[in-house]
Design an enzyme around this catalytic site. Structure first.
Site, PDB file in Angstrom:
ATOM      1  N   THR A 125       0.273  -9.200  -7.681  1.00 43.43           N
ATOM      2  CA  THR A 125       1.017  -8.611  -6.367  1.00 43.43           C
ATOM      3  C   THR A 125       2.384  -9.060  -6.348  1.00 43.43           C
ATOM      4  O   THR A 125       2.702  -9.957  -6.517  1.00 43.43           O
ATOM      5  CB  THR A 125       0.426  -9.068  -5.247  1.00 43.43           C
ATOM      6  OG1 THR A 125       0.965  -8.486  -3.383  1.00 43.43           O
ATOM      7  CG2 THR A 125       0.055 -10.314  -5.314  1.00 43.43           C
ATOM      8  N   GLU A 127       3.778  -9.367  -4.180  1.00 49.72           N
ATOM      9  CA  GLU A 127       4.531 -10.892  -2.925  1.00 49.72           C
ATOM     10  C   GLU A 127       4.326 -12.115  -3.554  1.00 49.72           C
ATOM     11  O   GLU A 127       4.765 -12.796  -3.079  1.00 49.72           O
ATOM     12  CB  GLU A 127       2.685 -11.071  -2.347  1.00 49.72           C
ATOM     13  CG  GLU A 127       2.431 -11.830  -0.918  1.00 49.72           C
ATOM     14  CD  GLU A 127       3.484 -11.396   0.355  1.00 49.72           C
ATOM     15  OE1 GLU A 127       3.939 -10.024   0.663  1.00 49.72           O
ATOM     16  OE2 GLU A 127       3.888 -12.333   0.790  1.00 49.72           O
ATOM     17  N   TYR A 165      -1.570 -16.809   0.503  1.00 54.04           N
ATOM     18  CA  TYR A 165      -1.616 -16.270  -0.573  1.00 54.04           C
ATOM     19  C   TYR A 165      -1.248 -15.662  -2.081  1.00 54.04           C
ATOM     20  O   TYR A 165      -1.490 -15.310  -2.905  1.00 54.04           O
ATOM     21  CB  TYR A 165      -1.687 -14.646   0.114  1.00 54.04           C
ATOM     22  CG  TYR A 165      -1.853 -13.307   0.091  1.00 54.04           C
ATOM     23  CD1 TYR A 165      -3.333 -12.881  -0.549  1.00 54.04           C
ATOM     24  CD2 TYR A 165      -0.497 -12.260  -0.660  1.00 54.04           C
ATOM     25  CE1 TYR A 165      -3.850 -11.811  -1.312  1.00 54.04           C
ATOM     26  CE2 TYR A 165      -1.004 -11.024  -2.448  1.00 54.04           C
ATOM     27  CZ  TYR A 165      -2.115 -11.156  -1.965  1.00 54.04           C
ATOM     28  OH  TYR A 165      -2.713  -9.801  -2.785  1.00 54.04           O
ATOM     29  N   LYS A 169      -2.791 -16.044  -5.922  1.00 55.96           N
ATOM     30  CA  LYS A 169      -2.063 -14.406  -6.791  1.00 55.96           C
ATOM     31  C   LYS A 169      -1.461 -15.313  -8.090  1.00 55.96           C
ATOM     32  O   LYS A 169      -1.521 -14.658  -9.029  1.00 55.96           O
ATOM     33  CB  LYS A 169      -1.701 -13.725  -5.918  1.00 55.96           C
ATOM     34  CG  LYS A 169      -2.697 -13.182  -5.013  1.00 55.96           C
ATOM     35  CD  LYS A 169      -3.616 -12.109  -5.690  1.00 55.96           C
ATOM     36  CE  LYS A 169      -4.247 -10.896  -5.058  1.00 55.96           C
ATOM     37  NZ  LYS A 169      -4.992 -10.419  -5.533  1.00 55.96           N
TER      38      LYS A 169
HETATM   39  P1  NAP Z   1      -9.152  -5.293   0.464  1.00 55.65           P
HETATM   40  O1  NAP Z   1      -9.057  -3.514   1.162  1.00 55.65           O
HETATM   41  O2  NAP Z   1      -8.934  -6.023   1.762  1.00 55.65           O
HETATM   42  O3  NAP Z   1     -10.523  -5.145  -0.145  1.00 55.65           O
HETATM   43  C1  NAP Z   1     -10.630  -6.223  -0.672  1.00 55.65           C
HETATM   44  C2  NAP Z   1     -12.392  -6.847  -0.733  1.00 55.65           C
HETATM   45  O4  NAP Z   1     -12.615  -8.142  -1.991  1.00 55.65           O
HETATM   46  C3  NAP Z   1     -12.832  -6.195  -0.134  1.00 55.65           C
HETATM   47  O5  NAP Z   1     -14.007  -5.408  -0.850  1.00 55.65           O
HETATM   48  C4  NAP Z   1     -13.594  -7.471  -0.004  1.00 55.65           C
HETATM   49  O6  NAP Z   1     -14.724  -7.289   0.229  1.00 55.65           O
HETATM   50  C5  NAP Z   1     -13.362  -8.158  -1.273  1.00 55.65           C
HETATM   51  N1  NAP Z   1     -13.753  -9.753  -1.389  1.00 55.65           N
HETATM   52  C6  NAP Z   1     -13.062 -10.779  -1.095  1.00 55.65           C
HETATM   53  N2  NAP Z   1     -13.968 -11.509  -0.433  1.00 55.65           N
HETATM   54  C7  NAP Z   1     -14.701 -11.948  -1.515  1.00 55.65           C
HETATM   55  C8  NAP Z   1     -15.646 -12.443  -2.356  1.00 55.65           C
HETATM   56  N3  NAP Z   1     -15.544 -13.317  -2.163  1.00 55.65           N
HETATM   57  N4  NAP Z   1     -16.524 -11.955  -2.835  1.00 55.65           N
HETATM   58  C9  NAP Z   1     -16.889 -10.458  -3.764  1.00 55.65           C
HETATM   59  N5  NAP Z   1     -15.426  -9.580  -2.819  1.00 55.65           N
HETATM   60  C10 NAP Z   1     -15.022  -9.903  -1.929  1.00 55.65           C
HETATM   61  O7  NAP Z   1      -8.039  -5.488  -0.591  1.00 55.65           O
HETATM   62  P2  NAP Z   1      -6.822  -4.043  -1.250  1.00 55.65           P
HETATM   63  O8  NAP Z   1      -6.139  -3.514  -0.331  1.00 55.65           O
HETATM   64  O9  NAP Z   1      -7.896  -2.854  -1.929  1.00 55.65           O
HETATM   65  O10 NAP Z   1      -6.480  -4.752  -2.143  1.00 55.65           O
HETATM   66  C11 NAP Z   1      -7.003  -4.951  -4.010  1.00 55.65           C
HETATM   67  C12 NAP Z   1      -6.774  -5.933  -4.387  1.00 55.65           C
HETATM   68  O11 NAP Z   1      -5.504  -5.727  -5.059  1.00 55.65           O
HETATM   69  C13 NAP Z   1      -6.588  -7.446  -3.713  1.00 55.65           C
HETATM   70  O12 NAP Z   1      -7.301  -8.755  -4.956  1.00 55.65           O
HETATM   71  C14 NAP Z   1      -5.503  -7.320  -3.285  1.00 55.65           C
HETATM   72  O13 NAP Z   1      -4.683  -8.997  -3.079  1.00 55.65           O
HETATM   73  C15 NAP Z   1      -4.520  -6.845  -4.664  1.00 55.65           C
HETATM   74  N6  NAP Z   1      -3.314  -6.311  -3.468  1.00 55.65           N
HETATM   75  C16 NAP Z   1      -3.069  -5.201  -2.936  1.00 55.65           C
HETATM   76  C17 NAP Z   1      -1.982  -4.529  -2.827  1.00 55.65           C
HETATM   77  C18 NAP Z   1      -1.913  -3.487  -1.639  1.00 55.65           C
HETATM   78  O14 NAP Z   1      -0.782  -3.261  -1.241  1.00 55.65           O
HETATM   79  N7  NAP Z   1      -2.697  -2.771  -1.094  1.00 55.65           N
HETATM   80  C19 NAP Z   1      -0.961  -5.098  -3.752  1.00 55.65           C
HETATM   81  C20 NAP Z   1      -1.436  -5.601  -4.641  1.00 55.65           C
HETATM   82  C21 NAP Z   1      -2.025  -5.992  -4.667  1.00 55.65           C
HETATM   83  P3  NAP Z   1     -15.754  -7.626   2.076  1.00 55.65           P
HETATM   84  O15 NAP Z   1     -15.261  -5.582   2.374  1.00 55.65           O
HETATM   85  O16 NAP Z   1     -17.090  -7.664   2.008  1.00 55.65           O
HETATM   86  O17 NAP Z   1     -14.589  -7.998   2.769  1.00 55.65           O
HETATM   87  N1  GDD Z   2       0.543  -7.333   9.079  1.00 59.25           N
HETATM   88  C1  GDD Z   2       0.773  -7.424   9.987  1.00 59.25           C
HETATM   89  N2  GDD Z   2       0.741  -6.377  11.192  1.00 59.25           N
HETATM   90  N3  GDD Z   2       2.664  -6.887   9.321  1.00 59.25           N
HETATM   91  C2  GDD Z   2       3.906  -7.128  10.418  1.00 59.25           C
HETATM   92  C3  GDD Z   2       3.154  -6.844  11.726  1.00 59.25           C
HETATM   93  C4  GDD Z   2       1.518  -6.719  12.536  1.00 59.25           C
HETATM   94  O1  GDD Z   2       1.875  -7.098  13.145  1.00 59.25           O
HETATM   95  N4  GDD Z   2       4.765  -6.735  12.006  1.00 59.25           N
HETATM   96  C5  GDD Z   2       5.743  -6.444  11.650  1.00 59.25           C
HETATM   97  N5  GDD Z   2       4.551  -7.166  10.130  1.00 59.25           N
HETATM   98  C6  GDD Z   2       5.740  -6.964   9.177  1.00 59.25           C
HETATM   99  C7  GDD Z   2       5.305  -8.345   8.060  1.00 59.25           C
HETATM  100  O2  GDD Z   2       5.406  -9.210   8.861  1.00 59.25           O
HETATM  101  C8  GDD Z   2       5.266  -7.949   6.880  1.00 59.25           C
HETATM  102  O3  GDD Z   2       6.670  -8.265   6.409  1.00 59.25           O
HETATM  103  C9  GDD Z   2       5.032  -6.381   6.455  1.00 59.25           C
HETATM  104  O4  GDD Z   2       5.617  -5.484   7.855  1.00 59.25           O
HETATM  105  C10 GDD Z   2       4.323  -6.045   6.181  1.00 59.25           C
HETATM  106  O5  GDD Z   2       3.396  -6.631   6.224  1.00 59.25           O
HETATM  107  P1  GDD Z   2       1.271  -6.005   6.050  1.00 59.25           P
HETATM  108  O6  GDD Z   2       1.051  -4.548   5.939  1.00 59.25           O
HETATM  109  O7  GDD Z   2       0.641  -7.042   6.129  1.00 59.25           O
HETATM  110  O8  GDD Z   2       1.841  -5.964   3.968  1.00 59.25           O
HETATM  111  P2  GDD Z   2       2.089  -7.343   3.142  1.00 59.25           P
HETATM  112  O9  GDD Z   2       2.998  -6.969   2.618  1.00 59.25           O
HETATM  113  O10 GDD Z   2       2.055  -8.863   3.858  1.00 59.25           O
HETATM  114  O11 GDD Z   2       0.534  -7.143   2.458  1.00 59.25           O
HETATM  115  C11 GDD Z   2       0.338  -6.244   1.766  1.00 59.25           C
HETATM  116  O12 GDD Z   2       1.293  -6.237   0.467  1.00 59.25           O
HETATM  117  C12 GDD Z   2       1.233  -7.680  -0.731  1.00 59.25           C
HETATM  118  C13 GDD Z   2       2.229  -6.552  -1.183  1.00 59.25           C
HETATM  119  O13 GDD Z   2       3.182  -6.903  -1.322  1.00 59.25           O
HETATM  120  C14 GDD Z   2      -0.673  -7.222   1.641  1.00 59.25           C
HETATM  121  O14 GDD Z   2      -1.702  -5.476   1.077  1.00 59.25           O
HETATM  122  C15 GDD Z   2      -0.821  -7.917  -0.099  1.00 59.25           C
HETATM  123  O15 GDD Z   2      -3.046  -8.200  -0.570  1.00 59.25           O
HETATM  124  C16 GDD Z   2      -0.566  -7.560  -0.975  1.00 59.25           C
HETATM  125  O16 GDD Z   2      -0.978  -7.956  -2.151  1.00 59.25           O
END
Ligand code: NAP
Ligand code: GDD
Length: 374
Positions: A125, A127, A165, A169
């Site tokens: 990520t 992050e 987090y 990662k």
């Molecule tokens: P998400 O919607 O939160 O999905 C996370 C998945 O992990 C869910 O299916 C969850 O299952 C499963 N999980 C959690 N704990 C587990 C465990 N102990 N054993 C097996 N499965 C488990 O996340 P996403 O947005 O699809 O992201 C997918 C991956 O990409 C994550 O690793 C995230 O950190 C990474 N990532 C995401 C972003 C983004 O912007 N979306 C960016 C960079 C990296 P449950 O349904 O049971 O909770």
């Molecule tokens: N969640 C959340 N809720 N974020 C908020 C809020 C709120 O009410 N208000 C402001 N924010 C700001 C957070 O402080 C952060 O700077 C930004 O909005 C984005 O927050 P999130 O949507 O929670 O995403 P993230 O950037 O922290 O993390 C996501 O992206 C990562 C990749 O850069 C997640 O999907 C991570 O799993 C992923 O790795």
């Protein structure tokens, strides 16, 4: 027919990746953890496909992971499982580390000892960069003159994690590199910048905003209330307006934290295609997937409220300090030149299109919910 295992199949990305792989003639085995209620709603588009199956397993339970990998002997294995909420990781650092780092180690060990030539994808990520960035000259095709240097992150930007987090990662990212170098496993890391969708979890900032905008739109349509501020007033806990019937209607404020952080937001569907492309390469590697654009949370609010014709969202939003993080990542903007060159990957969905799709989808969902209540 190739077999792929997806850990984290019930999540946003897991559902899109399942659909993508099924369309490309894969047999998909999705791993989900046992839960007291059904968590497979996002997989409704896959459940009836004979090439799709679900098995129960938890990545922190090494025995279950070994068994799943050795029973299915997959060609490809995607680790999308995570405690993926950055804010939550400050409250539950140990769980976050167990799932994200030890979970990855368990899968890598199962692949190493299973010797099935399984190719591995790890969900790394943006992050991980924390507040680090690289600097380059402003692109020549950019229309505005930037006041500050053109900041970006790519595969060579040093990592500087700022949350439990991100630390978990980075540990997983380094483990993948180690297993690649030490054992020759075809293991790749996608360093993905934020990607959202109609299926985004509802406690991420984008989905919080779009579902609020949808409630506001449906509430105003329902009552004929005005959004122009003439008839509406703001009281302590909610926004109120007078409906055509003379009754008073209200919606709680949208409570958010830091509005000034910048993210590089794309659509998840584009990003799962990139994950698959990484595993089709002759050699494994690390790849940044991003849009190359950075927007603040304020920009997202502008765009989302703009979708329902509201320019000034200030009366609907209040800052609640509980949503601030102990340490923030201020500015993310990816450079995906390597992925473009080696994988032929580019994003298709623009920022504006992403926001529009999320808002429209939430409006549709809210309308269905309102009909069910009636
Ligand atoms: P998400 O919607 O939160 O999905 C996370 C998945 O992990 C869910 O299916 C969850 O299952 C499963 N999980 C959690 N704990 C587990 C465990 N102990 N054993 C097996 N499965 C488990 O996340 P996403 O947005 O699809 O992201 C997918 C991956 O990409 C994550 O690793 C995230 O950190 C990474 N990532 C995401 C972003 C983004 O912007 N979306 C960016 C960079 C990296 P449950 O349904 O049971 O909770
Ligand atoms: N969640 C959340 N809720 N974020 C908020 C809020 C709120 O009410 N208000 C402001 N924010 C700001 C957070 O402080 C952060 O700077 C930004 O909005 C984005 O927050 P999130 O949507 O929670 O995403 P993230 O950037 O922290 O993390 C996501 O992206 C990562 C990749 O850069 C997640 O999907 C991570 O799993 C992923 O790795």
């Amino acid at each position: 027919m190739k077999t792929a295992i997806i850990f984290g199949v019930t999540g946003q990305d897991g559902s899109y990746l399942s659909e993508f792989l099924l369309k490309n003639d894969y047999k998909v085995v999705g791993v989900h953890r046992r839960s007291s209620i059904d968590t497979t709603e996002r997989l409704d588009g896959c459940k009836d496909n004979p090439n799709f199956s679900l098995v129960c397993g938890d990545v922190v339970d090494s025995g279950s992971i070994y068994s799943i990998i050795n029973t299915n002997r997959p060609n490809e294995c995607y680790n999308l499982s995570a405690q993926s909420h950055v804010g939550t990781s400050f409250e539950q650092p140990e769980t976050t580390f167990q799932v994200n780092a030890i979970g990855t180690l368990n899968i890598l060990e199962a692949i190493r000892t299973g010797s099935h030539n399984t190719r591995f994808y790890q969900a790394s990520t943006s992050e991980m960069f924390g507040n680090n960035h690289s600097v380059k000259p402003q692109p020549i095709d950019m229309k505005v003159t930037l006041k500050s240097p053109y900041r970006y992150q790519d595969e060579s930007t040093p990592l500087n994690p700022r949350s439990p987090y991100a630390v978990s990662k980075v540990a997983a990212h380094n483990l993948v590199f180690t297993y690649r170098e030490a054992y020759g496993i075809h293991a790749s890391c996608g360093i993905l910048f934020n990607h959202e969708s109609e299926r985004r979890g509802d406690n991420f900032v984008t989905r919080k905003i779009t579902s609020y905008v949808a409630s506001l739109k449906c509430g105003l349509d329902e009552t004929g209330g005005s959004d122009d501020g003439v008839k509406s007033s703001v009281i302590r806990e909610c926004v109120c307006w007078e409906g055509k019937d003379g009754d008073e209607y209200s919606l709680p404020h949208l409570e958010l934290g830091n509005l000034d952080s910048h993210r590089d937001w794309g659509h998840a569907e584009d990003y799962v295609r990139g994950m698959w492309l990484m595993l089709q390469q002759d050699k494994p590697g690390d790849y940044v997937l991003s849009t190359g654009e950075s927007h603040s949370v304020r920009d997202f609010l502008d765009e989302a409220f703009g979708c329902i014709g509201i320019e000034d969202w200030s009366k609907y939003v209040v800052i609640n300090p509980k949503f601030y993080r102990p340490a923030e990542v201020d500015y993310l903007r990816g450079c995906s030149a390597k992925a473009e060159l080696e994988l032929g990957w580019t994003r298709q969905v623009s920022f504006e299109e992403l926001v529009k799709r999320m808002v429209n989808s939430d409006i549709e969902k809210t309308e269905v919910e309102l009909e069910e209540i009636e």
